[in-house]
Design an enzyme around this catalytic site. Structure first.
Site, PDB file in Angstrom:
ATOM      1  N   SER A  92       0.853  -1.179   0.000  1.00  0.00           N
ATOM      2  CA  SER A  92       0.000   0.000   0.000  1.00  0.00           C
ATOM      3  C   SER A  92       0.895   1.237   0.000  1.00  0.00           C
ATOM      4  O   SER A  92       1.709   1.412   0.905  1.00  0.00           O
ATOM      5  CB  SER A  92      -0.885  -0.047   1.255  1.00  0.00           C
ATOM      6  OG  SER A  92      -1.659   1.114   1.376  1.00  0.00           O
ATOM      7  N   LYS A 104      -0.920  -0.892  -4.492  1.00  0.00           N
ATOM      8  CA  LYS A 104      -2.158  -0.161  -4.148  1.00  0.00           C
ATOM      9  C   LYS A 104      -1.783   1.289  -3.903  1.00  0.00           C
ATOM     10  O   LYS A 104      -0.906   1.580  -3.097  1.00  0.00           O
ATOM     11  CB  LYS A 104      -2.766  -0.803  -2.899  1.00  0.00           C
ATOM     12  CG  LYS A 104      -3.710   0.070  -2.094  1.00  0.00           C
ATOM     13  CD  LYS A 104      -4.479  -0.777  -1.076  1.00  0.00           C
ATOM     14  CE  LYS A 104      -4.715  -0.027   0.227  1.00  0.00           C
ATOM     15  NZ  LYS A 104      -5.402  -0.873   1.223  1.00  0.00           N
ATOM     16  N   LYS A 118      -2.877   4.941  -2.584  1.00  0.00           N
ATOM     17  CA  LYS A 118      -3.849   5.718  -1.818  1.00  0.00           C
ATOM     18  C   LYS A 118      -4.247   6.916  -2.671  1.00  0.00           C
ATOM     19  O   LYS A 118      -3.368   7.569  -3.264  1.00  0.00           O
ATOM     20  CB  LYS A 118      -3.206   6.193  -0.510  1.00  0.00           C
ATOM     21  CG  LYS A 118      -2.951   5.054   0.483  1.00  0.00           C
ATOM     22  CD  LYS A 118      -4.266   4.499   0.999  1.00  0.00           C
ATOM     23  CE  LYS A 118      -4.046   3.551   2.171  1.00  0.00           C
ATOM     24  NZ  LYS A 118      -5.315   3.045   2.711  1.00  0.00           N
ATOM     25  N   ASP A 176      -7.073   3.000  -3.293  1.00  0.00           N
ATOM     26  CA  ASP A 176      -7.826   3.010  -2.027  1.00  0.00           C
ATOM     27  C   ASP A 176      -8.122   4.453  -1.636  1.00  0.00           C
ATOM     28  O   ASP A 176      -7.207   5.235  -1.385  1.00  0.00           O
ATOM     29  CB  ASP A 176      -7.005   2.325  -0.925  1.00  0.00           C
ATOM     30  CG  ASP A 176      -7.769   2.196   0.387  1.00  0.00           C
ATOM     31  OD1 ASP A 176      -8.940   2.639   0.460  1.00  0.00           O
ATOM     32  OD2 ASP A 176      -7.186   1.654   1.354  1.00  0.00           O
ATOM     33  N   GLU A 208     -11.017   0.702  -3.758  1.00  0.00           N
ATOM     34  CA  GLU A 208     -11.355   0.333  -2.390  1.00  0.00           C
ATOM     35  C   GLU A 208     -12.021   1.512  -1.686  1.00  0.00           C
ATOM     36  O   GLU A 208     -11.512   2.639  -1.730  1.00  0.00           O
ATOM     37  CB  GLU A 208     -10.045  -0.056  -1.690  1.00  0.00           C
ATOM     38  CG  GLU A 208     -10.176  -0.548  -0.269  1.00  0.00           C
ATOM     39  CD  GLU A 208      -8.806  -0.961   0.309  1.00  0.00           C
ATOM     40  OE1 GLU A 208      -7.840  -1.147  -0.477  1.00  0.00           O
ATOM     41  OE2 GLU A 208      -8.700  -1.070   1.537  1.00  0.00           O
ATOM     42  N   ASP A 266     -13.838  -1.822   2.372  1.00  0.00           N
ATOM     43  CA  ASP A 266     -12.970  -1.997   3.539  1.00  0.00           C
ATOM     44  C   ASP A 266     -13.761  -1.499   4.753  1.00  0.00           C
ATOM     45  O   ASP A 266     -14.476  -2.271   5.408  1.00  0.00           O
ATOM     46  CB  ASP A 266     -11.663  -1.205   3.313  1.00  0.00           C
ATOM     47  CG  ASP A 266     -10.725  -1.166   4.516  1.00  0.00           C
ATOM     48  OD1 ASP A 266     -11.085  -1.689   5.582  1.00  0.00           O
ATOM     49  OD2 ASP A 266      -9.617  -0.587   4.409  1.00  0.00           O
ATOM     50  N   LYS A 313     -10.128  -7.422   7.071  1.00  0.00           N
ATOM     51  CA  LYS A 313      -9.174  -7.128   8.147  1.00  0.00           C
ATOM     52  C   LYS A 313      -9.767  -7.721   9.418  1.00  0.00           C
ATOM     53  O   LYS A 313     -10.851  -7.298   9.844  1.00  0.00           O
ATOM     54  CB  LYS A 313      -9.014  -5.620   8.341  1.00  0.00           C
ATOM     55  CG  LYS A 313      -8.327  -4.908   7.190  1.00  0.00           C
ATOM     56  CD  LYS A 313      -8.232  -3.419   7.461  1.00  0.00           C
ATOM     57  CE  LYS A 313      -7.595  -2.687   6.282  1.00  0.00           C
ATOM     58  NZ  LYS A 313      -7.689  -1.228   6.426  1.00  0.00           N
ATOM     59  N   GLY A 341      -4.429  -4.700   5.781  1.00  0.00           N
ATOM     60  CA  GLY A 341      -3.434  -4.528   6.830  1.00  0.00           C
ATOM     61  C   GLY A 341      -3.685  -3.251   7.593  1.00  0.00           C
ATOM     62  O   GLY A 341      -4.415  -2.361   7.118  1.00  0.00           O
TER      63      GLY A 341
END
Ligand code: OSB
Ligand code: MG
Length: 371
Positions: A138, A164, A166, A192, A217, A242, A266, A294
């Site tokens: 990430s 991934k 952000k 995400d 996400e 998420d 998660k 995570g």
């Protein structure tokens, strides 16, 4: 096996680099470890809560408070007997609303202690199907696209199997386009948003469609399954949830509504590894892919997440990165990437222990709750 007491240990670990998301920038990982002590062994669990209630309503201090005031006392009739029944423990915890991250940390410490007594690994207990799992990474929001490209280049060079990014309004199309152009169509790439958009942004988010992302996400607010379903119909990029999924019931609702076609699991967010497995089973039965998220875990939480990520429905690489992604010095033996994979621990329980001298160095406070 009788539990004689629970230790709550607050730790603070400097991150290797600041981690920026749409909800804030982390420089340290302040977290809580739960230690379940028996006359013969001990078990560990890591709390996923962050310092402030930005990602979720829980934060480290609420986790400590609810564990001390309600959750640990509620378990004393169950833990005084040997062996305790983890399902009875779960039922006793479920009487209290919310606080999934606190419950998960406690459940994990008890599972670890219990499995150490019988010699079984958490992976084998949960139903792990593979000895190692492919890992993604990430990548936080950066101050410029060139800086991002350097970071991604480094991770790709280390062997990470999926990137991934952000994103947030103002940092979305340009970084995704730049990474896709630089690394080509074969790079597994996803984004995400950590709930940073609204449904009014649907036309803008649809501009991500040409970049062939694996998924987007949590584009919208955590409490908005209906609008996620509306958004999903307007994007060709698959929507993954998420923050919205706190239980198997939420997962079922999201699947029924069409709010997502992929779920980030998660364990902390859903109240523990048993609930995480329920979501996995449900998603698998409905053909919905899952992957293991995570929360910048230390080796303690990472070990347990790797056991979960080895279940057969985890068909996408997780945010189960190597220790070196986060910390110069982890509190367990470090997890090292091998050919883009991390091994699923095979020892009893979560399969790793903290190195006490290293743990003591990062410990801020400890509290002992006798049972
Ligand atoms: O949204 O997945 C998230 C970290 C902290 C809080 C929320 C999230 C994240 C990450 C990092 O994306 C995942 C990791 O590498 O542990
Ligand atoms: Mg996320």
């Amino acid at each position: 096996m009788k539990i004689t007491g629970i230790e709550l240990r607050r730790i603070t670990m400097p991150l290797i680099a600041p981690f920026r998301t749409s909800f804030g920038t982390e420089h340290h990982r302040d977290t809580l470890l739960v230690r379940a002590v028996t006359p013969d062994t001990e078990g560990w669990g890591e709390c996923a809560a962050m310092t402030a209630p930005l990602y979720s309503p829980e934060y480290t201090e609420t986790a400590i408070d609810v564990l001390r005031r309600y959750l640990v006392p509620a378990l004393s009739p169950h833990l005084a007997q040997a062996p305790f029944d983890i399902n009875a423990v779960n039922r006793a915890l479920r009487r209290y609303r919310g606080h999934q991250m606190a419950k998960s940390a406690l459940e994990t410490a008890l599972l670890d202690a219990g499995l150490r007594t019988t010699g079984q690994s958490l992976g084998s207990y949960l139903g792990a199907a593979v000895p190692a799992v492919p890992c993604g990474v990430s990548v936080g929001i950066m101050s410029s696209v060139p800086e991002l490209l350097d970071a991604v280049d480094d991770y790709v060079g280390q062997g990470y199997r999926r990137i991934k990014l952000k994103i947030e309004p103002g940092w979305d199309l340009a970084p995704v386009r730049a990474v896709r152009e630089r690394f080509g169509p074969d790079l597994l790439l996803q984004a995400d948003a950590n709930a940073a958009y609204t449904l009014a942004d649907a036309p803008h988010l649809a501009k991500l469609d040409p970049f062939d992302l694996l998924l987007i996400e949590q584009p919208l607010a955590d409490d908005d399954l209906v609008q996620h379903a509306q958004l999903a119909r307007r994007l060709s990029t698959p929507v993954c949830l998420d923050e919205s999924v706190h239980s198997a019931e939420h997962a079922a609702a999201a699947i029924t509504l069409g709010s997502c076609s992929i779920i980030n699991i998660k364990p902390g967010r859903v109240g523990g590894y048993l609930e995480a497995r329920r979501i996995h089973d449900l998603a698998r039965a409905h053909g919905v892919a899952v992957w293991c998220g995570g929360m910048l875990e230390t080796g303690i939480g990472r070990a347990a997440n790797l056991a979960l990520a080895a279940l057969p429905g985890f068909t996408l690489p997780g945010d189960t990165s190597a220790s070196s992604r986060y910390y110069t010095t982890d509190i367990t033996a470090p997890f090292v990437l091998q050919d883009g994979h991390l091994p699923v621990p095979t020892g009893p329980g979560i399969g790793v222990e903290p190195i006490m001298e290293l743990l003591d160095e990062v410990t801020v406070s400890t509290e002992w709750i006798p049972l």
